[in-house]
Design a protein around this motif. Structure first.
Motif, PDB file in Angstrom:
ATOM      1  N   ILE A   1      36.448  46.515  48.622  1.00 30.64           N
ATOM      2  CA  ILE A   1      37.462  47.132  49.485  1.00 30.64           C
ATOM      3  C   ILE A   1      37.688  46.257  50.721  1.00 30.64           C
ATOM      4  CG2 ILE A   1      38.013  49.133  50.935  1.00 30.64           C
ATOM      5  CD1 ILE A   1      37.915  50.075  48.128  1.00 30.64           C
ATOM      6  N   ASP A   2      38.941  45.886  50.935  1.00 33.82           N
ATOM      7  CA  ASP A   2      39.371  45.244  52.182  1.00 33.82           C
ATOM      8  C   ASP A   2      40.406  46.166  52.810  1.00 33.82           C
ATOM      9  OD1 ASP A   2      37.918  42.797  51.881  1.00 33.82           O
ATOM     10  OD2 ASP A   2      39.432  42.139  50.436  1.00 33.82           O
TER      11      ASP A   2
ATOM     12  N   SER B   1      37.697  59.051  42.739  1.00 37.87           N
ATOM     13  CA  SER B   1      38.081  57.631  42.874  1.00 37.87           C
ATOM     14  C   SER B   1      37.393  56.937  44.048  1.00 37.87           C
ATOM     15  CB  SER B   1      39.602  57.502  42.996  1.00 37.87           C
ATOM     16  OG  SER B   1      40.108  58.276  44.057  1.00 37.87           O
ATOM     17  N   GLY B   2      36.660  57.689  44.879  1.00 42.15           N
ATOM     18  CA  GLY B   2      35.893  57.059  45.958  1.00 42.15           C
ATOM     19  C   GLY B   2      36.482  57.243  47.347  1.00 42.15           C
TER      20      GLY B   2
ATOM     21  N   TYR C   1      26.130  54.090  43.907  1.00 42.20           N
ATOM     22  CA  TYR C   1      25.203  55.221  43.882  1.00 42.20           C
ATOM     23  C   TYR C   1      24.297  54.951  42.696  1.00 42.20           C
ATOM     24  CZ  TYR C   1      28.249  58.075  46.960  1.00 42.20           C
ATOM     25  OH  TYR C   1      28.987  58.573  47.997  1.00 42.20           O
ATOM     26  N   GLY C   2      23.098  54.473  42.935  1.00 44.08           N
ATOM     27  CA  GLY C   2      22.244  54.045  41.817  1.00 44.08           C
ATOM     28  C   GLY C   2      22.940  52.916  41.064  1.00 44.08           C
ATOM     29  N   ASP C   3      23.185  53.131  39.764  1.00 47.57           N
ATOM     30  CA  ASP C   3      23.873  52.113  38.953  1.00 47.57           C
ATOM     31  C   ASP C   3      25.384  52.221  39.039  1.00 47.57           C
ATOM     32  OD1 ASP C   3      21.480  51.207  38.036  1.00 47.57           O
ATOM     33  OD2 ASP C   3      21.506  52.424  36.197  1.00 47.57           O
ATOM     34  N   PHE C   4      25.851  53.296  39.627  1.00 48.40           N
ATOM     35  CA  PHE C   4      27.297  53.563  39.592  1.00 48.40           C
ATOM     36  C   PHE C   4      28.011  52.847  40.730  1.00 48.40           C
ATOM     37  CE2 PHE C   4      30.827  56.546  40.765  1.00 48.40           C
ATOM     38  CZ  PHE C   4      31.653  56.182  39.714  1.00 48.40           C
ATOM     39  N   HIS C   5      28.913  51.959  40.379  1.00 43.38           N
ATOM     40  CA  HIS C   5      29.638  51.126  41.347  1.00 43.38           C
ATOM     41  C   HIS C   5      30.820  51.942  41.893  1.00 43.38           C
ATOM     42  CE1 HIS C   5      31.096  46.729  42.181  1.00 43.38           C
ATOM     43  NE2 HIS C   5      31.005  47.458  43.264  1.00 43.38           N
TER      44      HIS C   5
ATOM     45  N   MET D   1      43.979  54.906  45.705  1.00 41.51           N
ATOM     46  CA  MET D   1      42.701  54.441  45.161  1.00 41.51           C
ATOM     47  C   MET D   1      42.494  54.968  43.753  1.00 41.51           C
ATOM     48  SD  MET D   1      39.940  54.758  48.277  1.00 41.51           S
ATOM     49  CE  MET D   1      38.607  54.064  47.262  1.00 41.51           C
ATOM     50  N   ASP D   2      41.859  54.164  42.933  1.00 40.38           N
ATOM     51  CA  ASP D   2      41.458  54.606  41.598  1.00 40.38           C
ATOM     52  C   ASP D   2      40.195  53.846  41.208  1.00 40.38           C
ATOM     53  OD1 ASP D   2      41.526  56.034  39.256  1.00 40.38           O
ATOM     54  OD2 ASP D   2      43.061  54.798  38.305  1.00 40.38           O
ATOM     55  N   GLN D   3      39.236  54.549  40.679  1.00 34.64           N
ATOM     56  CA  GLN D   3      37.981  53.941  40.208  1.00 34.64           C
ATOM     57  C   GLN D   3      37.372  52.980  41.227  1.00 34.64           C
ATOM     58  OE1 GLN D   3      38.663  52.431  36.240  1.00 34.64           O
ATOM     59  NE2 GLN D   3      39.303  54.440  35.518  1.00 34.64           N
ATOM     60  N   GLY D   4      37.334  53.441  42.492  1.00 37.24           N
ATOM     61  CA  GLY D   4      36.627  52.682  43.520  1.00 37.24           C
ATOM     62  C   GLY D   4      37.376  51.503  44.097  1.00 37.24           C
TER      63      GLY D   4
END
Ligand code: ADP
Ligand code: MG
Length: 252
Positions: A32-33, A50-51, A23-27, A221-224
């Protein structure tokens, strides 16, 4: 059969490889597989932010991704509108806040996409709607508006509405998080029945009882990132990652 569009019986229902999203600069999603077999039931959990929602929204292109490949029921996602529509026909989605059309009755909520998107005649759409509304035990409320129903009833209507499109896979994004405690069970019971009937399901939820009852696999999930995934027995009793252990200690 058209090789580009038709899934083989033994091919995965969902195949995600190397998915990255910003999202913009935010990864927000990192490498993800994820492969989901036909009929597999997956629970996704993890801290807020966490995404989880972003991941499942990418599967029906409610969110666009920048890198990686998503294939749903044999159809590879592209930016092509026809392709996206084809994928969305296979994917039902249920949201935290129900997202019913407030100005339409329960019956019309369940008919509108059938008549507009699938071009079904009204009579056939109503018959399908009634069949699924009976299954979620709300057939006696069909002429009411969403605002006249409890949260649990509205969410059961939302599930019926998604099922009316005869999806191959159902995505649930925290379907019980907005409900009062006494209404959570009536929604989970509908989801458990759906799981028992063999529906492929991806459920973002923190209802760990549900995960233990129906999930084939629990994903943390955590931090994407997907940090850990395992069958419920192993996930809850022997979590490997410290982050998973910390998360479980906070919610169980
Ligand atoms: P979860 O469902 O696990 O709580 P989300 O997928 O909703 O997480 O969000 C992941 C992260 O992305 C959060 O930090 C959130 O603030 C951010 N985010 C979500 N949607 C947007 C958006 N449309 N624009 C910018 N940032 C977003
Ligand atoms: Mg979310």
């Amino acid at each position: 059969m058209n090789q580009a569009t038709a899934a083989r019986a033994d091919s995965p229902m969902i195949e995600i490889t190397g998915l990255n999203k910003w999202y913009g600069d935010f990864h927000v999603l990192r490498d993800i597989d994820l492969t989901v077999a036909q009929g597999e039931r997956i629970v996704i959990c993890g801290p807020s932010g966490s995404g989880k929602s972003t991941l499942i929204r990418c599967i029906n292109h409610l969110e666009a991704h920048q890198e990686g490949r998503i294939v749903v029921n044999g159809v590879a996602m592209t930016q092509d509108v026809k392709r996206i529509e084809q994928i969305r026909r296979n994917v039902g989605m249920v949201f935290q806040h129900f997202n019913l059309f407030p100005h339409l009755t329960v019956l019309d909520n369940c008919c509108i996409a059938q008549t507009w998107v699938q071009k079904k005649p009204r009579r056939g759409a109503e018959a399908t709607a009634m069949e699924f509304l009976e299954r979620v035990q709300i057939a006696d409320q069909v002429h009411k508006y969403p605002g006249q129903l409890s949260g649990g009833q509205q969410q059961r209507v939302a599930i019926a509405r998604a099922l009316c499109m005869q999806p191959e896979v159902m995505l649930f994004d925290e379907p019980t998080s907005a409900l009062d405690p006494e209404m959570i069970k009536e929604v989970l019971d509908v989801m458990i029945e759906l799981a028992r009937e063999g529906m492929t399901m991806l459920c973002v939820t923190h209802e760990m009882g549900f995960a233990k009852t129906v999930a084939d696999r629990v994903i943390f999930m955590d931090q994407g990132q997907i940090i850990e995934q395992a069958p419920p027995e192993r996930f809850f009793n022997h979590p490997e990652s410290e982050r998973t252990q910390l998360f479980l200690s906070q919610i169980l």
